[in-house]
Structure formats: structure tokens, C-alpha cells
Design an enzyme around this catalytic site. Structure first.
Site, short mmCIF file in Angstrom:
data_model
loop_
_atom_site.label_atom_id
_atom_site.label_comp_id
_atom_site.label_asym_id
_atom_site.label_seq_id
_atom_site.Cartn_x
_atom_site.Cartn_y
_atom_site.Cartn_z
N ASP A 290 24.66 67.91 -73.11
CA ASP A 290 25.66 68.94 -72.84
C ASP A 290 26.60 68.98 -74.06
O ASP A 290 26.52 68.14 -74.97
CB ASP A 290 26.42 68.67 -71.53
CG ASP A 290 27.01 69.97 -70.97
OD1 ASP A 290 27.09 70.97 -71.72
OD2 ASP A 290 27.38 70.00 -69.78
C1 BGC Z 1 28.50 73.22 -69.87
C2 BGC Z 1 27.03 73.52 -69.78
C3 BGC Z 1 26.68 74.68 -70.69
C4 BGC Z 1 27.11 74.34 -72.09
C5 BGC Z 1 26.76 75.40 -73.10
C6 BGC Z 1 28.98 73.09 -71.30
O1 BGC Z 1 30.36 73.04 -71.38
O2 BGC Z 1 28.77 72.05 -69.14
O3 BGC Z 1 26.67 73.78 -68.46
O4 BGC Z 1 25.32 74.95 -70.62
O5 BGC Z 1 28.52 74.15 -72.10
O6 BGC Z 1 27.50 76.53 -72.96
#
Ligand code: BGC
Length: 745
Positions: A290
């Protein structure tokens, strides 16, 4: 000097191209892409390999601090193999051209994006969609999202989010499928299949990404990113199954979660990524972190610094570093020091390249770049109609006293509330490239009907979603006095649920409830239409409103779908997939709780209860009303005693006893009365949606095997134990009939 060898590489790949029509997620032992992947790998420098393990956001938008700018140079230098938040054919083509034409090896980029409930055509939020219990519709919504995304140059969605959650304070419940592992697993499968289909031979499928691995939905106190601490049994019985279902459905990528699990952050959790994901579940795709979750292991207190964090992540089985630039900055050093082996890096790069091959990007890096297709597919009339159709299926009727709904045609209506004429919030949180101003609001839809049907429609906002300004109340009350019925559209703004949007109080924000009290005081019937991303608490409204409709955030055609429901053009059929508490003090509250040694008894003190509130929720899991009524005949089971090889057949006849056609979600639960470890009082094990005309009946049949009764026993093996079970069926998790059976060796 830059080596312009793209044609050389293309030729080499052509020579090597043997079979490529391999199903997505194929677990064939002989990897048909192996020689092609290896031929590319053999050409790569260590820097280029690390580049493939790196994904950056473009500066289109971001969900956190953008660590590094100048991504064009990263692409050119082979330092970045994937990008996210870049979409549209025009933009992705430009970036792909840099990769293919200007980088030394011309390896195509992968473009990812958070297409959570639609790209441009926005569908209901996933929690809302899950309330449809309609797997085909859920798959269709993912398939349309995939087709639109693929037409807009995207290869990869960071979805589905399959985190089970019993925490309405946690804003991200809006992205998931609710509290139940059985339903959550089926929905995970449907969404993966919708996004990916059977293969990537065509141009309308994108990679799915199961997230957030693992346990992210259980943060302590409901605070996003907070620590997760649960028993291994709870993890395996409740939280893990939907990820496993998504992997079994062939999801090609998986995202690590921000949280720690038993003291180990997921992004550095070797047991999770290597043992559970790859060894136990046979996952062959790649693991992306993540957003900066490698770097965050320093804050967790698990890594001394970024370099150390990168080593932990690489050695745990992370293949791609999202946005943290840790691999880019330190991995080479760690390899030189012998802390991470080049073999580990090669394996990660192989997994990533393989997926680029599966997508067909080496054959045609611009496969997803077709302006004509983009124009025809994105926000098409057909997609918008599908969005309206699934929105109707996702709306839950929570209360309907005296048949207040459906609305009688011709009656005058006062439409009030901060969300009545609002378009922007309909798309909800995580709404991709959705444009709120293109949504159809409830007021838009009612105005259209009023113009056609000639009834009197008045509108007043009354108050804002948040804040304490009550100056608009008098107008709302005054138009309400002149109307036959009041429709109050209230709820959360889209920023109030979603990531980093935990709430300690899950009441209606601002003065909205106060306004509803004034509307109810007019003596006119009040229909409360809720728009929100999580279960809310509203006990006063639950008691005093004439009708309550939970619409969630319904998407691009939300207003039309809501009007369809309110007028009875569509008979509500959805049922809750998350328990609605009466008060925040009951949280976490969920249907599949344990009995305890002192089960609830409201009349005595020394049992598992509160002094100041009953134990039961406001609305239980599985609950939802219809404009018709259904009766359940007595539940039948095929026998009293079963061996492990037998099939348990349970059947119940359902009759539509009302006057309109309607769809009922018939639910089947089980309880294992005595186990080597204690078991929940109810667990969902089956459901069926049946459409019945007035007076029509259908016998709904459920078949269970001993596997449906299995769980992680005292020694953590997954199996059923002999003993007594209840088989229960009914319209929701509370109103159940039960029959007793025995399972024998
Ligand atoms: C989130 C994810 C997301 C990623 C990319 C993160 O802050 O937890 O779910 O896919 O950002 O945007």
C-alpha cells in the site's frame, strides 16, 4: 548513450512467443511465459530490475504525500515499471511512449488506478452493492468498471477491497462487502471475475488487486491505520476467507495492508506473504505494497530506517514498492551487502513481467490505447442504465409504517435536506474519475417526474450536512406544512467515509436530526432517505419517521434509482450486510457473536449486557423490507443424522402474500452447539434470491456438506466436528426457524 533496442527486444520476444492464451491466474506447473520472461530478465541491469519493482503516482492526484516528482525521468531511465493515478488514453499513451521508445529496454508500463466502484460511470459504493446479495449484478458492475477503465488506458485496478469489517467507526467499510466472511468471499470472487474475466485476450479486462492483505478491517477502536490484534482462529475463520476466495478466483495482484498483525506489519510479514499467500494459497501473481507502507514500518517500530524497511519487505515477499521509493533508493545497496539476494529480486521481477506478458503488453504496449473505444465505452448510456439498475438493487428499505411507501402518485411532496438536490456526494468516496456534477440528484429525478405527472413539488435544503446553522429550518418546515408527504434526504458527505475518515460518533452529522424532529412535528409523514458510507445510529428517527430508506451513495444515476424505489417502480429487495447499532457504545456489534457463559437476559443483572441499552441492534445483518410480504412455511431438513459424506438438504417454502411482485433474499444459517472451541451462535452458509409474483410460492432448497460446518478446531485444523447443529432459515439473521441435526463420524 541510450541503447534503442525496443525492436530487438520485440524480435526476441516474437521468437520466443509460444502459447499465450493462458487463463488469468493459471496455476499450470509449466509456465508458458517462463522463457519469454527470462529472455527479458537476462537483458536487464540490476537498476532496471529494481525499476520494475517500483510504482509511482503521477501528479494527477494522490492519496498521500507524493514523495518523488519527475516520474518521466524515472520511466526514461527504467527506474519505474508502473504508474498509478494516470488515466485516459491521451495521458497513458504519452507515458507509455516514453517507456517503450525512450527507455533502454522498452519494457511497457503498467497503469493502475483505484477503480473501486466505477471509473467514470459510478456504481453504488461496494458496501451498498453488497446489500443487493446479487452476485451477477456485482460481477456486472465490476465488468463495466473494467471495460471503461481498459478503454481509458488502464490495466489494473486496486480493487476489490475484501476486508471484513465489524467496525462502523472505520470509514473504509464503505469499500467492502460488510461483516460476513461467507457473503464476503462470494462477492470477492464475483468482483475479481468481473474485473479480470477468464483471460486478458481482449481489451476490456483489467488486473484485479485483492486488498488490503490482511486484517485491515479490524483496527482497534475503529481508527484507520490502527493496530490489529486478533486470535489466529478469528483471523483464519473470519478475516482470511475473502482474500483466499479472491486469490482462488485468479486475482493476479494483491496489496499489503497498512496495519500490523500480531506485532508484524503486513508489508514485512513473511509468514503472511510467503507462507499464507504463496505456499498455502498458491498465489502466483505479484504483491504490491500500500501507499508508502514500506516506509511506515519505521513508524511502526519494526524497521530502524527506510533501508532496513525495504530489506524486510523484499525478504518477506513484497514485489512492488508503491510510492515509497525505498527499493529505488536502497535495494541495490542491500543486495551488495548480501542482506537481500539478487535471486529474490529476480523472482519479484519475473512475477511482474509475467503479468505484463499475460496482459499482452509486450505484444502491443498500446493495446489499451484506443481513443474511439474510449469515447464509445466511457460513460455510455448502457453503462449508466446498468448503474441505475444496480443502484435500485442496493437500496435497503428499513422502515415503512402504514405503507407510507411507495408514494401515491399525484400527492404533493416537500423534498428537503442537504442531500436532496446534491449531485456531488452521490458518487461517494473512492469514486475514480467520476464527476459528481454529472450525477442525477433526487431533486432532478423528482422534478422530471413532477413535470410529467403534474404533482406539486417543493424543495428546501433546510440545513447543511455539517455545522450548527438552523436558519434554513423555517423554510423547510413551511413547505412541509403545505405538502402531503415530506421526503428528507440526509446523511454524510462523501468525505466522511472512506480512507482516513474514521468517526467516533456515527450519528447524522450537524443539525440534520434536529431538522427531522421539526419536520416530524408538523404531523405530516416523513420519509427519511439516508445517504452514507457506513452504518449510522439514529434511534429517534428509527422510532418516529414514517419510513426510512438506506440508499448509501448510489452513484451516477442515484437520484433516478431512489425515485424508482420511492414510487414503487422497483420493489426494494436489498438487505443489510452490516449490522446497524442503536448506539456507538454497542460497537463492535455483529450477528455471528459467541453465546458467552452468561448469555443475554434483559431481566437479570449478572449476564453479558449493558445497564443502559439492550444488546440487540437497531437493524440486524440480513434485514431489509419489501413493498410486499413473504411468509415462510415450516423449515424442513432431509434427516436427523448425517455422516461426513452426506449432503444435508434444507428446504423452506416462501410465498408472496402481498399484492405486488417482489424479491426475497432467503438466508440459511448454522450453529455448532458444542465444539473443541466455542462457535458463533449463527453463521451464514447459504442464501437465495427469489422473485415471486403475488400469491406465488417457491420451495427454496439449500444443500450443505460437512465442509460447510468446518472451522479451525482446537488444534487449528480446518474440519467439521461431530455433534449437534442447528440449521436455521429466515428473512434475516434474527427471525430464524431452526431444526436440529447430528453429524456423526
Ligand atoms: C489506499 C489504497 C489505495 C492506494 C492507492 C492507499 O492510501 O489505502 O487502498 O489503493 O492508496 O491509491
Amino acid at each position: 548513450m541510450r541503447l534503442r533496442i525496443w525492436p530487438v527486444l520485440a524480435l526476441l520476444l516474437l521468437i520466443n512467443s509460444c502459447k499465450t492464451n493462458v487463463p488469468a491466474g493459471s496455476k499450470q506447473t509449466v509456465d508458458p511465459y517462463r522463457s519469454q520472461v527470462d529472455s527479458v530478465l537476462a537483458l536487464m541491469t540490476l537498476d532496471e530490475k529494481i525499476g520494475q519493482m517500483t510504482i509511482f503516482t503521477t501528479d494527477w492526484e494522490s492519496t498521500g504525500p507524493t514523495i518523488r516528482e519527475g516520474y518521466q525521468n524515472d520511466i526514461r531511465n527504467g527506474n519505474c515499471g508502473a504508474l498509478f493515478n494516470s488515466h485516459t488514453v491521451a495521458f497513458t499513451r504519452k507515458l507509455q511512449e516514453i517507456a517503450v521508445k525512450e527507455s533502454r529496454l522498452g519494457i511497457p508500463l503498467l497503469f493502475g488506478y483505484d477503480v473501486i466502484h466505477g471509473y467514470k460511470t459510478i456504481f453504488p459504493i461496494p458496501l451498498g452493492e453488497s446489500c443487493s446479495w446479487d452476485l451477477a449484478a456485482i460481477e456486472q458492475s465490476a465488468a463495466i468498471a473494467a471495460a471503461e477503465s481498459a478503454a481509458a488506458g488502464l490495466h489494473w485496478t486496486f480493487a476489490p477491497m475484501v476486508d471484513i469489517s465489524r467496525e462502523p467507526r472505520w470509514g473504509r467499510v464503505m469499500e467492502g462487502a460488510g461483516e460476513d466472511p461467507y457473503l464476503g468471499s462470494l462477492i470477492a470472487r464475483a468482483r475479481v471475475h468481473g474485473f479480470q474475466g477468464d483471460n486478458f485476450n481482449g481489451t476490456d479486462k483489467i488486473l484485479a488487486c485483492i486488498k488490503h492483505f490482511a486484517g485491515y478491517g479490524a483496527p482497534i477502536a475503529g481508527r484507520d491505520y490502527n493496530t490489529v490484534d486478533m486470535s489466529m482462529r478469528m483471523f483464519r475463520d473470519v478475516y482470511l476467507p475473502p482474500y483466499e476466495a479472491g486469490i482462488a478466483a485468479g486475482a493476479r495482484t494483491i496489496m499489503t495492508s497498512f496495519n500490523e498483525l500480531d506485532g508484524v506489519p503486513s508489508t514485512g510479514n513473511k509468514w503472511l506473504l510467503n507462507d499464507v499467500l504463496r505456499k498455502e494459497n498458491g498465489f502466483t501473481g505479484f504483491v504490491v505494497t500500500d501507499y508508502t507502507s514500506i516506509n511506515e514500518m519505521v513508524n511502526h517500530g519494526f524497521a530502524a530506517d527506510d533501508k532496513h524497511a525495504g530489506e524486510l519487505a523484499a525478504n518477506a515477499g513484497v514485489d512492488m514498492d508503491m510510492q515509497g521509493a525505498v527499493f529505488q533508493r536502497y535495494l541495490k545497496e542491500s543486495i551488495a551487502a548480501g542482506v537481500v539476494s539478487e535471486k529474490t529480486v529476480d523472482e519479484a521481477v519475473r512475477r511482474i513481467l509475467r503479468i505484463k506478458f499475460e496482459l499482452g503488453l509486450f505484444k502491443d504496449p498500446f493495446k489499451y490505447c484506443n481513443e474511439a473505444r474510449e469515447k464509445a465505452e466511457v460513460f455510455s448510456q448502457a453503462n449508466l442504465e446498468a448503474s441505475r439498475a444496480i443502484a435500485r438493487k442496493s437500496i435497503v428499505l428499513l422502515k415503512n409504517d402504514n405503507k407510507t411507501l411507495p408514494l401515491t402518485k399525484g400527492k404533493s411532496i416537500a423534498l428537503v435536506g442537504p442531500l436532496a438536490a446534491d449531485r456531488e456526494n452521490l458518487i461517494g468516496a473512492w469514486s475514480g474519475a467520476g464527476e459528481g456534477d454529472k450525477c442525477v440528484s433526487v431533486y432532478d429525478a423528482f422534478r422530471e417526474r413532477a413535470a410529467k405527472d403534474g404533482f406539486r413539488l417543493t424543495h428546501a435544503k433546510g440545513c447543511a450536512i455539517q455545522g450548527d446553522d438552523t436558519s434554513g429550518f423555517s423554510e423547510a418546515v413551511s413547505i412541509s406544512r403545505d405538502a402531503d408527504i415530506i421526503i428528507a434526504v440526509v446523511g454524510e458527505s462523501k468525505e466522511m467515509s472512506g480512507e482516513a475518515s474514521s468517526r467516533a460518533f456515527i450519528t447524522l452529522p450537524g443539525v440534520q436530526e434536529q431538522m427531522i424532529k421539526e419536520l416530524v412535528a408538523t404531523g405530516k409523514p416523513v420519509v427519511v432517505v439516508l445517504m452514507n458510507g457506513r452504518p449510522l445510529t439514529f434511534p429517534w428517527i428509527a422510532e418516529h419517521a414514517a419510513a426510512i430508506v438506506e440508499t448509501w451513495w448510489t452513484g451516477s444515476r442515484g437520484g433516478l434509482a431512489i425515485a424508482d424505489i420511492l414510487y414503487g417502480d422497483y420493489n426494494p429487495s436489498a438487505k443489510l450486510t452490516m449490522t446497524f447499532p442503536r448506539d456507538i457504545g454497542q460497537v463492535p456489534i455483529f450477528y455471528s457473536q459467541k453465546n458467552t457463559g452468561r448469555p443475554y437476559d434483559p431481566n437479570t443483572k449478572w449476564n453479558s449486557r449493558y445497564q443502559d441499552i439492550v444488546n440487540s441492534p437497531q437493524y440486524p445483518f440480513g434485514f431489509g423490507l419489501s413493498y410486499t410480504t413473504f411468509t415462510y412455511d415450516s423449515l424442513k431438513v432431509s434427516g436427523k443424522q448425517y455422516t461426513f459424506k452426506d449432503t444435508i438438504v434444507a428446504s423452506v417454502k416462501i410465498t408472496n402474500t402481498g399484492s405486488v411482485k417482489g424479491e426475497e433474499i432467503v438466508q440459511l444459517y448454522v450453529r455448532d452447539l458444542v465444539g473443541s472451541v466455542t462457535r458463533p451462535v449463527k453463521e451464514l452458509k447459504g442464501f437465495e434470491k427469489v422473485m415471486l409474483a403475488p400469491g406465488e410460492s417457491k420451495n427454496v432448497i439449500f444443500k450443505l456438506t460437512s465442509n460447510d460446518l468446518a472451522f479451525h478446531t482446537a488444534d487449528m485444523t480446518f474440519k467439521a466436528e461431530p455433534g449437534t447443529f442447528w440449521i436455521m432459515a429466515g428473512p434475516d439473521s434474527e427471525r430464524l426457524q431452526k431444526r436440529e441435526i447430528r453429524l456423526i463420524e
